[in-house]
Write an enzyme that holds these catalytic residues in place. Sequence first.
Site, mmCIF file in Angstrom:
data_model
loop_
_atom_site.group_PDB
_atom_site.id
_atom_site.type_symbol
_atom_site.label_atom_id
_atom_site.label_comp_id
_atom_site.label_asym_id
_atom_site.label_seq_id
_atom_site.Cartn_x
_atom_site.Cartn_y
_atom_site.Cartn_z
ATOM 1 N N SER A 44 8.260 -2.015 -21.126
ATOM 2 C CA SER A 44 6.816 -1.926 -21.293
ATOM 3 C C SER A 44 6.355 -0.556 -20.840
ATOM 4 O O SER A 44 6.999 0.079 -19.992
ATOM 5 C CB SER A 44 6.123 -2.992 -20.439
ATOM 6 N N TYR A 57 4.527 -7.578 -12.709
ATOM 7 C CA TYR A 57 4.893 -7.157 -14.062
ATOM 8 C C TYR A 57 5.358 -5.708 -14.050
ATOM 9 O O TYR A 57 6.378 -5.364 -14.639
ATOM 10 C CB TYR A 57 3.698 -7.345 -15.002
#
Length: 157
Positions: A44, A57
């Site tokens: 990501s 995350y």
Amino acid sequence: FTDISLDEIEKVINVNLMGTINMGHYAAKEMTKQKSGVIINVGSIDGFLANPENVAYHASKGGVKMLTAAEGRELGAYGIRVVSVAPGWVRTEMLGDFAAAAGGKLHMKGRILEPEEIANTIYLVSLPEASAINGTTVFADDGYTAFKGIDIESKIK
């Protein structure tokens, strides 16, 4: 950071990082026997840029970034490439309308990405023509990281 429980942090890291480690571990065992293969991890942009979002995350995707580099270094001797694809904002069920609208302003196309665009990028890096890409991350972020997610609408006016 202080509002999230340590159990939730552990859960996110187990899914995003440990899941990626497990997949690579078992795939590499088979690929080393055949002396070829491509492991594609899904990272990501949050593994590279700190945003005011879930710290778990970010930590998990930062781990995927380093895992990709370490796996690529170790497995390259066996003819195995390891690549990470780092998406920007993607239209999923987890993303609400407000987030989609806000995220769209941060991409060059003025919209968030579709899942098929990420799938296409994963396919591209799997091809033999991408043989020079190993141990690194390919950004599928429509320019988000190139200009640090600056709201393009405010710059056009």
